[in-house]
Enzyme design. Structure first.
Site, PDB file in Angstrom:
ATOM      1  N   CYS A 108     -14.301 -28.436   6.145  1.00  0.00           N
ATOM      2  CA  CYS A 108     -13.101 -27.716   5.712  1.00  0.00           C
ATOM      3  C   CYS A 108     -11.921 -28.680   5.577  1.00  0.00           C
ATOM      4  CB  CYS A 108     -12.771 -26.630   6.736  1.00  0.00           C
ATOM      5  SG  CYS A 108     -11.260 -25.718   6.378  1.00  0.00           S
ATOM      6  N   ASP A 158      -8.273  -7.084   0.399  1.00  0.00           N
ATOM      7  CA  ASP A 158      -7.349  -7.444   1.473  1.00  0.00           C
ATOM      8  C   ASP A 158      -8.025  -7.080   2.784  1.00  0.00           C
ATOM      9  OD1 ASP A 158      -6.735  -4.396   1.142  1.00  0.00           O
ATOM     10  OD2 ASP A 158      -5.841  -4.961   3.055  1.00  0.00           O
ATOM     11  N   HIS A 218      -6.788 -21.731   9.594  1.00  0.00           N
ATOM     12  CA  HIS A 218      -8.157 -22.095   9.200  1.00  0.00           C
ATOM     13  C   HIS A 218      -8.895 -20.908   8.585  1.00  0.00           C
ATOM     14  CE1 HIS A 218     -12.269 -23.369   9.074  1.00  0.00           C
ATOM     15  NE2 HIS A 218     -12.550 -22.231   9.698  1.00  0.00           N
ATOM     16  N   ASP A 257       0.851  -1.189   0.000  1.00  0.00           N
ATOM     17  CA  ASP A 257       0.000   0.000   0.000  1.00  0.00           C
ATOM     18  C   ASP A 257       0.889   1.242   0.000  1.00  0.00           C
ATOM     19  OD1 ASP A 257       0.985   0.112   2.547  1.00  0.00           O
ATOM     20  OD2 ASP A 257      -0.936  -0.152   3.547  1.00  0.00           O
ATOM     21  N   SER A 258       0.275   2.411  -0.012  1.00  0.00           N
ATOM     22  CA  SER A 258       1.058   3.647  -0.205  1.00  0.00           C
ATOM     23  C   SER A 258       1.611   4.208   1.091  1.00  0.00           C
ATOM     24  CB  SER A 258       0.163   4.699  -0.844  1.00  0.00           C
ATOM     25  OG  SER A 258      -0.782   5.179   0.102  1.00  0.00           O
ATOM     26  N   GLY A 259       1.129   3.721   2.233  1.00  0.00           N
ATOM     27  CA  GLY A 259       1.510   4.289   3.515  1.00  0.00           C
ATOM     28  C   GLY A 259       0.532   5.350   3.989  1.00  0.00           C
ATOM     29  N   GLY A 260      -0.264   5.878   3.062  1.00  0.00           N
ATOM     30  CA  GLY A 260      -1.186   6.965   3.411  1.00  0.00           C
ATOM     31  C   GLY A 260      -2.168   6.578   4.511  1.00  0.00           C
ATOM     32  N   CYS A 288      -8.660 -27.751   5.589  1.00  0.00           N
ATOM     33  CA  CYS A 288      -7.395 -27.113   5.974  1.00  0.00           C
ATOM     34  C   CYS A 288      -6.615 -27.964   6.970  1.00  0.00           C
ATOM     35  CB  CYS A 288      -7.645 -25.716   6.541  1.00  0.00           C
ATOM     36  SG  CYS A 288      -8.053 -25.683   8.294  1.00  0.00           S
ATOM     37  N   GLY A 298     -10.440   4.700   1.120  1.00  0.00           N
ATOM     38  CA  GLY A 298     -11.327   5.462   1.989  1.00  0.00           C
ATOM     39  C   GLY A 298     -12.606   4.728   2.330  1.00  0.00           C
ATOM     40  N   CYS A 347      -8.277 -28.125  10.464  1.00  0.00           N
ATOM     41  CA  CYS A 347      -9.466 -28.972  10.568  1.00  0.00           C
ATOM     42  C   CYS A 347      -9.129 -30.453  10.368  1.00  0.00           C
ATOM     43  CB  CYS A 347     -10.528 -28.516   9.569  1.00  0.00           C
ATOM     44  SG  CYS A 347     -11.241 -26.922  10.018  1.00  0.00           S
ATOM     45  N   GLN A 392     -10.615   8.231  -4.349  1.00  0.00           N
ATOM     46  CA  GLN A 392     -11.153   8.676  -3.058  1.00  0.00           C
ATOM     47  C   GLN A 392     -12.493   9.374  -3.299  1.00  0.00           C
ATOM     48  OE1 GLN A 392     -10.303   7.967  -0.078  1.00  0.00           O
ATOM     49  NE2 GLN A 392      -8.188   7.251  -0.158  1.00  0.00           N
ATOM     50  N   ASP A 396      -1.889   8.480  -1.298  1.00  0.00           N
ATOM     51  CA  ASP A 396      -3.210   9.105  -1.214  1.00  0.00           C
ATOM     52  C   ASP A 396      -3.468   9.664   0.169  1.00  0.00           C
ATOM     53  OD1 ASP A 396      -3.295   6.492  -0.089  1.00  0.00           O
ATOM     54  OD2 ASP A 396      -5.472   6.484  -0.214  1.00  0.00           O
TER      55      ASP A 396
HETATM   56 ZN   LIG Z   1     -10.329 -25.445   8.483  1.00  0.00          ZN
END
Ligand SMILES: [Zn+2]
Length: 374
Positions: free
Chosen positions: A301, A263, A332, A90-93, A303, A213, A306, A186, A144
């Site tokens: 699941c 994200d 998980h 990211d930009s840090g903003g 994973c 934003g 699990c 923005q 930004d």
């Molecule tokens: Zn799982």
């Protein structure tokens, strides 16, 4: 080296492929957050097994510690961390405006004190580009200004126009051809400001557009209106990234409005707090009813967690303050998110996205800590 193509559509939802120097990424994609160069509590191996193709690093955190010059000298984020798939920074903003103290904002940039040791720093569009070029992520963000919510319209308008001017400076300062620089739209909850911001950035011609934003406390209906208004404006052949969002419900609603990339710290942060996402709703491992529950967190699941751990064991580790609890539950939750995105992509390809969306919203409706049908 870089490319993006939309391969399938269902309504306004899109499935596509994003090509980077560190691999091809299917979209819609969720990017786990590796704030300081690691996804908290999780090894690269486990991220790879869960199917993560790209992770996020935070410019603000990495420039303060260990410092972007050191990361550059040790091979950029890829060489320094050993993560061989794609990175986005990211930009840090956003962090400057949310974490640091004593900010001084001017047209030039932002001066601030580190939240770690109080030392003084400055971020400008040029410095943000320098840091991000040192870090060497595949995708980087224009610097930004992220206005808080709520804020007076004039303040949002000013931040939006400054973001546009900073985007122009970011573009001029960014010189690495092995990175893709995205612009950030923005404009808060004001549709006309959002539209102006998007049109100004599109005129500059970025290879991808982030929507910033958001997830700053604004009502979800406002966010959905923003996405609906931007969908016909943003170029269809460019990836769209909704920054910092969100819950599974938020993500599926944004995909329904044409977004490709996400994200959020939620899967790992909630895991550390003992909350698990499952196909039958959210589950709080602290709940006493799991004390002797031999079932895995989510019986459906696949994973690592699990396959090997029971709710009783996880509850015990969490209660005892064992680090392994955070790791197992983060693994998980990340798997849940990444698997949800896989199913979402599949539903778009087979034109069943609306059915998928309704099923997901229904299944996640379970109250926290409530028992699920076994
Ligand atoms: Zn799982």
């Amino acid at each position: 080296m870089f490319g993006f193509r939309v391969t399938d559509r269902d309504g306004r939802a899109r499935a596509g492929v994003l090509s980077t120097p560190h691999g091809e990424i299917e979209t819609p994609v969720f990017m786990p957050v590796g704030t300081a160069g690691a996804v908290k509590g999780v090894l690269h191996r486990d991220l790879e097994e869960a199917g993560a193709g790209i992770i996020l690093g935070n410019t603000y955190h990495l420039m303060l510690r260990p410092g972007d010059a050191l990361v550059r000298d040790l091979g950029g984020l890829h060489g320094f961390t050993g993560w061989t798939r794609a990175f986005l920074t990211d930009s840090g903003g956003y962090q400057v405006f949310s974490l640091s103290a004593l900010r001084r904002l001017s047209e030039e940039g932002v001066s601030f004190r580190s939240h770690i040791d109080g030392s003084e720093h400055r971020l400008t569009p040029e410095r943000s580009m320098e840091v991000q070029m040192h870090l060497g992520a595949d995708i980087v963000m224009a610097f930004d200004e992220c206005p808080p919510w709520p804020a007076p319209r004039e303040a949002v308008a000013e931040a939006t126009d400054r973001t546009t001017r900073w985007a122009r400076r970011s573009r001029a300062a960014h010189t690495r051809s092995d990175q893709w620089l995205f612009g950030i739209v923005q404009g808060g909850v004001h549709l006309d400001l959002r539209e102006r911001s998007a049109r100004d950035l599109i005129e500059m011609g970025f290879p991808g557009y982030a929507i910033g934003g958001v997830s700053v406390g604004e009502p979800k209906d406002d966010r959905r209106r923003v996405l609906e208004s931007l969908d016909p404006i943003l170029p269809t052949e460019r990836p769209r990234y909704l920054m910092g969002v969100g819950t599974p419900e938020d993500i599926v609603e944004a995909v329904a409005r044409g977004v490709d990339m996400f994200d959020c710290v939620l899967p790992t942060r909630n895991a550390r707090n003992g909350q698990l996402f499952t196909r039958n709703g959210r589950l709080s491992i602290r709940n006493a009813r799991f004390r002797d529950d031999p079932r895995p967190p989510d019986p459906d699941c696949g994973c690592l967690t699990c396959r090997t751990a029971s709710r009783a064991y996880l509850r015990h580790l969490h209660t005892a303050g064992e680090i392994a609890a955070a790791t197992l539950m983060s693994v998980h939750n990340l798997f849940f998110y990444l698997d949800m995105m896989r199913s979402m992509r599949q539903s778009i390809r087979s034109c069943r996205f609306e059915e998928f969306r309704l099923d997901l919203l229904r299944s996640l409706g379970g109250a926290q800590g409530s028992p699920e049908p076994s």
